[in-house]
Design an enzyme around this catalytic site. Sequence first.
Site, PDB file in Angstrom:
ATOM      1  N   GLU A   1       0.799  -1.237   0.000  1.00 22.48           N
ATOM      2  CA  GLU A   1       0.000   0.000   0.000  1.00 22.48           C
ATOM      3  C   GLU A   1       0.831   1.286   0.000  1.00 22.48           C
ATOM      4  O   GLU A   1       0.858   2.023   0.991  1.00 22.48           O
ATOM      5  CB  GLU A   1      -1.003  -0.043   1.162  1.00 22.48           C
ATOM      6  CG  GLU A   1      -1.979  -1.204   0.990  1.00 22.48           C
ATOM      7  CD  GLU A   1      -3.135  -1.242   1.993  1.00 22.48           C
ATOM      8  OE1 GLU A   1      -3.198  -0.391   2.904  1.00 22.48           O
ATOM      9  OE2 GLU A   1      -3.986  -2.148   1.843  1.00 22.48           O
TER      10      GLU A   1
ATOM     11  N   GLU B   1      -4.439  -9.131  -1.072  1.00 20.92           N
ATOM     12  CA  GLU B   1      -4.910  -8.977   0.313  1.00 20.92           C
ATOM     13  C   GLU B   1      -6.402  -8.725   0.370  1.00 20.92           C
ATOM     14  O   GLU B   1      -6.941  -7.932  -0.403  1.00 20.92           O
ATOM     15  CB  GLU B   1      -4.187  -7.817   1.008  1.00 20.92           C
ATOM     16  CG  GLU B   1      -4.467  -7.754   2.513  1.00 20.92           C
ATOM     17  CD  GLU B   1      -3.744  -6.599   3.199  1.00 20.92           C
ATOM     18  OE1 GLU B   1      -2.518  -6.450   2.983  1.00 20.92           O
ATOM     19  OE2 GLU B   1      -4.398  -5.846   3.935  1.00 20.92           O
TER      20      GLU B   1
END
Length: 519
Positions: A257, A362
Site C-alpha cells: 500500500e 490482500e
Amino acid sequence: MSSSSVVLVLLFVSAPLVLSAGSSKCISRSFGHDSVVCECNSTYCDSVGSVQLPPVGRFSSYLSSMEGSRLEAREGQVQKNSSGTGLRLTLASYQKYQKIRGFGGSMTDAAAINILSLSAASQDQLLRQYFSPEGIGYSVVRVPMASCDFSTRLYTYADSPGDYSLDNFTLAAEDVHMKIPLLQRAQALSPGRLSLLASAWSAPAWMKTNGALTGKGSLKGQPGGKEHKAWAQYYVRFLEEYSKHNLSFWAVTTGNEPSAGRMTNYSFQALGFTAEEQRDWVSLDLGPALHASPFPKTHILILDDNRLLLPYWARVVLSDIHAGRYIHGVAVHWYLDGVVPADISLGITHSLYPEYYLFATEACAGWSPLDRGVKLGSWDRAEQYAHDIIQDLNHHVVGWTDWNLALDQTGGPNWVKNFVDSPVIVDSKRDVFYKQPTFYSLAHFSKFLLEGSQRVGVSASTETDLEFTAFIRTDGSVVLIILNRSPSEIQFEVWDPAVGFLPSTASPHSLLTLAWNTH
C-alpha cells in the site's frame, strides 16, 4: 473397522462421518450471527477429503449455505435433454481467458503467534486444513518482510542507522522461530511447491524522510540514489536469508500500500511511493538488483494496493519500457472495491497491458469501521468473499490471497488494535480453532481451481441473481462456481455441449461448486 475409527464414531455419534473419500462432517457452533462456525481440535476436524470426480455422465456438486451446509458433497446425473427449466447457464469452452496461479493467505507475525498458541496436534490440524491434499488446496502464502500492523512490535531487518551496505541485516526472532518453521511445515504438507510472495510494509526509519516506520514518509533522495539502492538490496538480502532455510519466493511486491505512506499521521508501518517514484525505483534499483542477484527469476508485482488506483497506476509504471521489462504483474487489494467498477479498474488495465497478470494479494472482513472485527459464523462475510473472488476471476485476475491465516477471538494481535476477521479463529485456552464461513467460501475456489485451470465463457439465458464463473482444468474437467446471494432458491440447468444438461438448484444464500469430467 479400525479401532481408531470406532473411537471417532463413539466421540461423534451425533455427526454422521462418512461423506466421500476421507471426508468428515462439521461440528457446528453458533455464536449468534447469521450462520455457524465449524469447531476443530487436536483429534478432529471436518474435511471434504480428496476430490475424485465421477465418470462422464455424472457430476459432483459441493454446497455451502447460510443454513449450515459446509462443502456438502452430492452427485447428479447428466441429462441428454433439457428439463426446460427457466434458467440455463451455457458453457462456451471455446472462449478462453486467464489461467489460475493459486489461492492462499498470509503468514503474518499474528497468524504465526496464533497457530503456535495451540498444542502441536492442533497446529498440525490447522496447517492441514489449508495446505494438505485433504485440505482446501492453498498454494500461495504472502509473507510480510519484517513487521506490519499484525505484529506485536515495530522492527525491520536493518535497524542500524547508516548501514547502507546492510552489514547488520538479520532476520527477526519472529521469522526464525515462528514464520519460517510454519512455512516449512506448510510446504511439507503441500502436494506441490508453495508460491511464496513477499511484501514489505516499511523501509528502516533511517532510510526514510520522516525517520519513522509509521506515518507519512518515503525513501530519502531520488531513485538511483543510495537509499533507493540500499532498499532494493534489502529485498535481495531477505531472499538470501530465507533461501538458507530452503524457502524460495515466487514473487515480491514493490511494497504494501504505497498510498498509505503518503497519508499524514498514518497509524502503522508504511512507505510512500507515487506511481512515478515506483516506476523509477523498479527501473533503476529493484529490477537491476534482482536481475543481478541469485534470484533473477523472482517475479516483481507492482501496486500491492487498492484496485481503485487502476488503470492510472499501471499506465504510469507499465508504459515505461525500462521499468516494464522487470515487471510480471499487478497486485491488488480488495478494500473499497465497490468504489470503482471492476470493468474500469481491472478490465481496462488488462486490455491495455494483457502481458502483465493481475493478482489479488490482500483481503479481509471486519476492516470497516461500520462492521469491525471478528464475527464468528458470519455468512454475510462469506458472501462478500465469494462475490469479490468471482468478480476478480471474471476480470482476468489469476489468484486471490486472503490476509491473516489465523487470528485470535479479538482479531489480533495487532499493535495498533487494527483488529479484523480471519477464516480461522483460534481459542488457545480451549485448544480449538473455528473455521469461519469465509474459510468455506475460499475453499469453493481454492480446492477446485488448481494451478493451470483456464477460465472459459459461460452465459445465462435470462437475467438472474446468480453470480458465476467457469474453468476448464488441465485434465479437461470443468468447474463451475455459483453464488446465490438472494433469499430464494433458484432452479437452473447447465448446458455443456460436450456432455449434456446438468440439472441443479442453488439454495438461498449459498455457494455451489459443480465439477464434471468431459472425457
